[in-house]
Design a protein around this motif. Structure first.
Motif, mmCIF file in Angstrom:
data_model
loop_
_atom_site.group_PDB
_atom_site.id
_atom_site.type_symbol
_atom_site.label_atom_id
_atom_site.label_comp_id
_atom_site.label_asym_id
_atom_site.label_seq_id
_atom_site.Cartn_x
_atom_site.Cartn_y
_atom_site.Cartn_z
ATOM 1 N N ALA A 153 -28.120 20.830 51.765
ATOM 2 C CA ALA A 153 -26.970 20.198 51.161
ATOM 3 C C ALA A 153 -25.874 21.465 50.697
ATOM 4 C CB ALA A 153 -27.517 19.959 49.671
ATOM 5 N N VAL A 157 -21.922 21.393 52.627
ATOM 6 C CA VAL A 157 -21.008 21.609 51.758
ATOM 7 C C VAL A 157 -19.898 22.846 52.262
ATOM 8 C CG1 VAL A 157 -19.840 22.135 49.642
ATOM 9 C CG2 VAL A 157 -21.766 20.691 49.693
ATOM 10 N N LEU A 214 -23.528 22.941 45.488
ATOM 11 C CA LEU A 214 -23.928 21.780 45.073
ATOM 12 C C LEU A 214 -23.435 20.645 44.290
ATOM 13 C CD1 LEU A 214 -27.921 22.730 44.697
ATOM 14 C CD2 LEU A 214 -26.503 21.900 46.862
ATOM 15 N N TRP A 217 -21.684 17.999 45.853
ATOM 16 C CA TRP A 217 -22.552 17.374 46.909
ATOM 17 C C TRP A 217 -22.974 15.993 46.294
ATOM 18 C CZ3 TRP A 217 -24.241 17.219 51.684
ATOM 19 C CH2 TRP A 217 -25.284 16.504 52.208
ATOM 20 N N PRO A 231 -20.919 15.822 51.583
ATOM 21 C CA PRO A 231 -19.916 16.479 50.561
ATOM 22 C C PRO A 231 -19.040 15.619 49.835
ATOM 23 C CG PRO A 231 -20.217 17.304 52.702
ATOM 24 C CD PRO A 231 -20.787 16.038 52.822
#
Length: 437
Positions: A153, A157, A214, A217, A231
């Motif tokens: 993750a 991003v 995050l 995300w 993202p």
């Protein structure tokens, strides 16, 4: 197979060999996955980044999980190595060896030290915890999925947003230079203020994306696969749209710079036509008041001086190259000038309406005269009398339109009666006038 132990029936040699082969394949697969996770670009970035927010919290937990995962793997490797050593003692394993292998391969014979076992267990910390190899593999799979999800993750991003933000920032700089060339600056034009807002937002957004990926995300709903999601580009997309709007505004200002002279010439022409039309309306009003009686004639106002003042201001803006101020002023002036010309035309129409009514009555009277003439009735005494009466009213000044219209209507009625045969041609006027209203 008759001998049993706490792990269940004692495995025979074939079962042991198959179990060792399966565990060896699992060991190789887990080792490959762990090494890939260790070398993952996202993991290396996370280790070297100054994290904040939710990413900092999750990475601290993930690092602990990865450490625990390696501890589990080392314990698993040691157990597998011990089992292989027992199996390698003899070509034909004894019953005692098989019982030991059964306990090792199926029982809870794998002991994890307290430091490694405690994070995986609820409640107070324990010195150690025993697992079966199957349970240990399940724990490792869970920890690996959790760690990989976080790493993937963050990497997704970082791979998507910073590059896009940098491209947008480069476009922003080009737009700023273009804006400055036409005088669009903060505090002087709304587009300049918008550019400053987009600049600050992009700078802040990039710093937040780098330190807390995050937070940007969006996990996929219902997906259990590691890294399931995308993202979140909401903030970025909003700033991209804002920059597009500013760019269109700048292009409009550039368009003003290119055709300002032609637009100013057109504005002068429209306002000049409006002034001439109003002057014509004022002249016509005097004529109407002199020629038409008993009629309300609207007053004609003069040209608004504020438009001429604004036109002079627009010309001054053009000389000073203040395109950002000229653009909205020209748009406003063009609309007002068109409205002023329309108002002047409507004023002229309203003022000359009585003359139009008189002209219409004259035309109607002559049309009926021509009609009765075609039928050879032009010399009828009553028609001649009524025609002369209507004509005197319509061609005299001032003309009373109401009385003139009644006279034209009486001539029409007489002509209609004569053409319809209700009266014999050539009769005296006194008899014909008995039916007059």
């Amino acid at each position: 197979m008759g001998v049993t132990d706490p792990a269940g029936p004692v495995m025979d040699r074939d079962e042991v060999d198959r179990a060792l082969a399966r565990l060896g394949a699992e060991h190789e697969a887990i080792e490959t996955s762990l090494l890939a996770l260790q070398d993952h670009a996202g993991r290396r970035l996370l280790e070297g980044a100054e994290l904040t927010g939710v990413t900092k919290e999750r990475w601290a937990a993930t690092e602990a999980s990865i450490t625990l995962l390696w501890a589990y793997f080392d314990t698993y490797s040691g157990a597998l190595r011990a089992a292989r050593e027992i199996r390698a003692r003899r070509r034909w394993s004894s019953r005692e060896d098989l019982a030991e292998l059964t306990e090792l391969l199926r029982g809870e014979s794998v002991t994890v030290p307290g430091a490694a076992a405690a994070p995986a267990l609820p409640g107070p910390g324990r010195l150690s915890q025993s697992f079966s190899l199957a349970t240990l593999v399940e724990r490792m799979n869970e920890l690996y999925a959790t760690g990989l999800d976080m790493v993937v993750a963050a990497d997704a991003v970082w791979s998507a947003l910073p590059a896009r933000i940098d491209l947008l920032a480069a476009e922003l700089q080009r737009t700023r230079r273009l804006a400055h060339s036409v005088g669009v600056r903060p505090g002087e034009h709304p587009a300049g203020d918008d550019l400053e807002h987009v600049t600050r937002t992009l700078t802040r957004l990039r710093a937040e994306v780098i330190s807390d990926p995050l937070a940007f995300w969006a996990p996929a709903q219902g997906s259990s696969a590691p890294g399931g999601g995308r993202p979140d580009t909401t903030v970025y997309d909003r700033q991209a749209r804002a920059l597009d709007e500013v760019r269109r505004e700048i292009e409009a200002v550039l368009g003003v710079r290119q055709d300002a002279e032609q637009r100013l010439i057109r504005l002068r022409d429209v306002l000049s036509r409006a002034d001439r039309t109003l002057a014509e309306a004022r002249t016509a009003r005097g004529e109407v008041l002199a020629k038409i009686a008993a009629t309300e004639v609207p007053v004609v106002s003069g040209p608004p001086t504020v438009l001429q003042e604004q036109l002079a201001t627009a010309a001054e803006y053009r000389r000073q190259a203040r395109w950002h101020r000229l653009s909205p002023l020209l748009e406003s002036l063009e609309q007002k000038a068109d409205d002023e010309l329309q108002r002047a035309r409507e004023s002229l129409t309203a003022v000359t309406a009585p003359l139009a009514v008189r002209a219409e009555l004259r035309g109607r009277l002559d049309a009926y005269k021509a009609k009765v003439a075609r039928h050879g009735l032009a010399e009828d005494p009553l028609l001649v009398e009524r025609y002369d009466a209507a004509r005197r009213m319509l061609w005299s000044a001032p003309c009373d339109l109401r009385v003139a219209e009644q006279a034209v209507r009486r001539y029409q009625q007489a002509a209609a009666e004569l053409l319809g045969g209700s009266r014999v041609p050539g009769q005296g006027g006194s008899e014909g006038r008995q039916g007059e209203p």
